[in-house]
Design a protein around this motif. Structure first.
Motif, PDB file in Angstrom:
ATOM      1  N   GLY A 121      89.022   1.011  76.437  1.00 19.12           N
ATOM      2  CA  GLY A 121      88.486   0.983  77.789  1.00 19.12           C
ATOM      3  C   GLY A 121      87.047   0.519  77.856  1.00 19.12           C
ATOM      4  N   LEU A 122      86.267   0.845  76.831  1.00 21.92           N
ATOM      5  CA  LEU A 122      84.848   0.524  76.811  1.00 21.92           C
ATOM      6  C   LEU A 122      84.409   0.399  75.359  1.00 21.92           C
ATOM      7  N   VAL A 123      83.571  -0.580  75.073  1.00 22.92           N
ATOM      8  CA  VAL A 123      83.076  -0.806  73.711  1.00 22.92           C
ATOM      9  C   VAL A 123      81.555  -0.828  73.743  1.00 22.92           C
ATOM     10  N   ARG A 124      80.941  -0.125  72.810  1.00 21.02           N
ATOM     11  CA  ARG A 124      79.493  -0.145  72.677  1.00 21.02           C
ATOM     12  C   ARG A 124      79.123  -0.145  71.197  1.00 21.02           C
ATOM     13  N   THR A 125      77.942  -0.644  70.896  1.00 23.79           N
ATOM     14  CA  THR A 125      77.470  -0.637  69.509  1.00 23.79           C
ATOM     15  C   THR A 125      76.309   0.346  69.358  1.00 23.79           C
ATOM     16  N   TRP A 126      76.521   1.567  69.834  1.00 28.19           N
ATOM     17  CA  TRP A 126      75.587   2.658  69.567  1.00 28.19           C
ATOM     18  C   TRP A 126      75.933   3.158  68.177  1.00 28.19           C
ATOM     19  N   GLY A 127      75.387   2.491  67.185  1.00 26.96           N
ATOM     20  CA  GLY A 127      75.931   2.642  65.855  1.00 26.96           C
ATOM     21  C   GLY A 127      75.188   3.584  64.949  1.00 26.96           C
ATOM     22  N   ASP A 128      75.405   3.322  63.666  1.00 25.44           N
ATOM     23  CA  ASP A 128      74.894   4.169  62.607  1.00 25.44           C
ATOM     24  C   ASP A 128      75.392   5.600  62.850  1.00 25.44           C
ATOM     25  N   CYS A 129      74.665   6.568  62.363  1.00 27.25           N
ATOM     26  CA  CYS A 129      75.164   7.942  62.430  1.00 27.25           C
ATOM     27  C   CYS A 129      75.252   8.481  63.856  1.00 27.25           C
ATOM     28  N   TYR A 130      74.476   7.937  64.780  1.00 27.16           N
ATOM     29  CA  TYR A 130      74.504   8.474  66.140  1.00 27.16           C
ATOM     30  C   TYR A 130      75.871   8.290  66.796  1.00 27.16           C
ATOM     31  N   GLY A 131      76.547   7.211  66.481  1.00 28.84           N
ATOM     32  CA  GLY A 131      77.881   7.007  67.027  1.00 28.84           C
ATOM     33  C   GLY A 131      78.842   8.112  66.621  1.00 28.84           C
ATOM     34  N   TYR A 132      78.716   8.580  65.382  1.00 25.26           N
ATOM     35  CA  TYR A 132      79.596   9.650  64.906  1.00 25.26           C
ATOM     36  C   TYR A 132      79.263  10.979  65.588  1.00 25.26           C
ATOM     37  N   LEU A 133      77.990  11.183  65.909  1.00 23.39           N
ATOM     38  CA  LEU A 133      77.620  12.356  66.707  1.00 23.39           C
ATOM     39  C   LEU A 133      78.334  12.315  68.057  1.00 23.39           C
ATOM     40  N   LEU A 134      78.404  11.131  68.658  1.00 25.83           N
ATOM     41  CA  LEU A 134      79.073  11.007  69.954  1.00 25.83           C
ATOM     42  C   LEU A 134      80.562  11.337  69.849  1.00 25.83           C
ATOM     43  N   ILE A 135      81.194  10.972  68.734  1.00 19.16           N
ATOM     44  CA  ILE A 135      82.608  11.337  68.530  1.00 19.16           C
ATOM     45  C   ILE A 135      82.737  12.856  68.431  1.00 19.16           C
ATOM     46  N   ALA A 136      81.909  13.470  67.581  1.00 17.39           N
ATOM     47  CA  ALA A 136      82.013  14.911  67.325  1.00 17.39           C
ATOM     48  C   ALA A 136      81.734  15.751  68.556  1.00 17.39           C
ATOM     49  N   THR A 137      80.976  15.214  69.489  1.00 13.86           N
ATOM     50  CA  THR A 137      80.609  15.981  70.681  1.00 13.86           C
ATOM     51  C   THR A 137      81.379  15.553  71.924  1.00 13.86           C
ATOM     52  N   GLY A 138      82.423  14.751  71.734  1.00 19.43           N
ATOM     53  CA  GLY A 138      83.323  14.422  72.834  1.00 19.43           C
ATOM     54  C   GLY A 138      82.816  13.383  73.805  1.00 19.43           C
ATOM     55  N   ARG A 139      81.782  12.641  73.420  1.00 22.48           N
ATOM     56  CA  ARG A 139      81.222  11.636  74.324  1.00 22.48           C
ATOM     57  C   ARG A 139      81.746  10.232  74.037  1.00 22.48           C
ATOM     58  N   ALA A 140      82.465  10.067  72.945  1.00 19.33           N
ATOM     59  CA  ALA A 140      83.142   8.814  72.603  1.00 19.33           C
ATOM     60  C   ALA A 140      84.389   9.191  71.817  1.00 19.33           C
ATOM     61  N   GLU A 141      85.328   8.248  71.690  1.00 19.29           N
ATOM     62  CA  GLU A 141      86.618   8.581  71.086  1.00 19.29           C
ATOM     63  C   GLU A 141      86.838   8.022  69.691  1.00 19.29           C
ATOM     64  N   ALA A 142      86.230   6.893  69.352  1.00 18.92           N
ATOM     65  CA  ALA A 142      86.475   6.302  68.037  1.00 18.92           C
ATOM     66  C   ALA A 142      85.280   5.467  67.612  1.00 18.92           C
ATOM     67  N   MET A 143      85.088   5.403  66.294  1.00 21.76           N
ATOM     68  CA  MET A 143      84.046   4.545  65.725  1.00 21.76           C
ATOM     69  C   MET A 143      84.543   4.013  64.404  1.00 21.76           C
ATOM     70  N   ALA A 144      84.269   2.741  64.148  1.00 17.77           N
ATOM     71  CA  ALA A 144      84.683   2.118  62.895  1.00 17.77           C
ATOM     72  C   ALA A 144      83.523   1.341  62.300  1.00 17.77           C
ATOM     73  N   ASP A 145      83.341   1.499  60.993  1.00 19.34           N
ATOM     74  CA  ASP A 145      82.337   0.746  60.247  1.00 19.34           C
ATOM     75  C   ASP A 145      83.004   0.138  59.025  1.00 19.34           C
ATOM     76  N   ALA A 146      82.843  -1.170  58.859  1.00 19.80           N
ATOM     77  CA  ALA A 146      83.486  -1.872  57.751  1.00 19.80           C
ATOM     78  C   ALA A 146      82.780  -1.644  56.421  1.00 19.80           C
ATOM     79  N   LEU A 147      81.519  -1.253  56.464  1.00 24.02           N
ATOM     80  CA  LEU A 147      80.753  -1.001  55.248  1.00 24.02           C
ATOM     81  C   LEU A 147      80.041   0.340  55.371  1.00 24.02           C
ATOM     82  N   MET A 148      80.360   1.263  54.457  1.00 22.71           N
ATOM     83  CA  MET A 148      79.732   2.587  54.471  1.00 22.71           C
ATOM     84  C   MET A 148      79.519   3.053  53.037  1.00 22.71           C
ATOM     85  N   ALA A 149      78.283   3.330  52.682  1.00 29.61           N
ATOM     86  CA  ALA A 149      77.974   3.927  51.384  1.00 29.61           C
ATOM     87  C   ALA A 149      78.198   5.437  51.469  1.00 29.61           C
TER      88      ALA A 149
END
Length: 200
Positions: A121-149
């Motif tokens: 429905g909506l795509v944003r690049t609020w990335g790095d670790c902050y995007g995962y915070l948004l998933i955990a707190t119910g403000r976004a539904e999915a995040m994908a990163d092709a490269l992660m150490a």
């Protein structure tokens, strides 16, 4: 070092200390370095404790916005001291999907992420670790990163899982050590991973 001298340390800036230790602290002092340099407030500090490839606990602090999220296996996830929970959105067409950089990764990964994004429905690049915070707190539904150490991903795995979400690599394997990562709420977990080429 002072309180747990037997533990190992793995970090982006710190390298590896005691690599054969049973427990390791996995650290990223500034996750989102380019964001930090540009004075965008969505960078964070990540700390995780792992035994082998099992992450026992994780914490992420975002100083510029004063948000802290912490989690431990079977201990729940707290966001600024209150329980954190992923959203219950169950239709990809209603979901907010995030990526650090949708151009990152192999050509096949870029195409897969583009396919996922085109169905959301909506795509944003609020990335790095902050995007995962948004998933955990119910403000976004999915995040994908092709490269992660490991220092990018380790703290995030227990945070997402203890908030009721699903954290895997793109193949669907539950790990923070797969070289890439996808996090989602539980309702969309299968559909999101199928779109990225994981288990269907």
């Amino acid at each position: 070092e002072k309180h747990c001298p037997q533990d190992g340390i793995l970090g982006e800036e710190l390298g590896t200390t005691r690599p054969d230790a049973r427990r390791r602290w996995i650290l990223d002092p500034i996750d989102g370095t380019k964001t930090f340099i540009r004075r965008v407030p969505l960078w964070g500090t990540l700390v995780a404790l792992a035994e082998g490839e099992t992450v026992l606990a994780g914490a992420a602090y975002f100083p510029a916005v004063d948000e802290l999220v912490v989690a431990a296996q079977r201990g729940g996830c707290l966001w600024n001291g209150k329980p954190a929970r992923v959203s219950e959105v169950s239709r990809l067409s209603d979901a907010l999907v995030l990526a650090t950089d949708e151009r990152m990764g192999t050509p096949a990964q870029v195409r897969a992420l583009d396919g996922l994004c085109s169905r959301s429905g909506l795509v944003r690049t609020w990335g790095d670790c902050y995007g995962y915070l948004l998933i955990a707190t119910g403000r976004a539904e999915a995040m994908a990163d092709a490269l992660m150490a490991p220092w990018d991903a380790a703290a995030l795995q227990p945070i997402i899982e203890e908030a009721g979400g699903v954290f895997t690599d793109w193949s669907g394997r539950r790990t923070a050590f797969g070289g890439n990562a996808v996090a989602s709420n539980a309702a969309l977990a299968q559909e999101v991973r199928a779109a990225l080429g994981g288990p269907r």
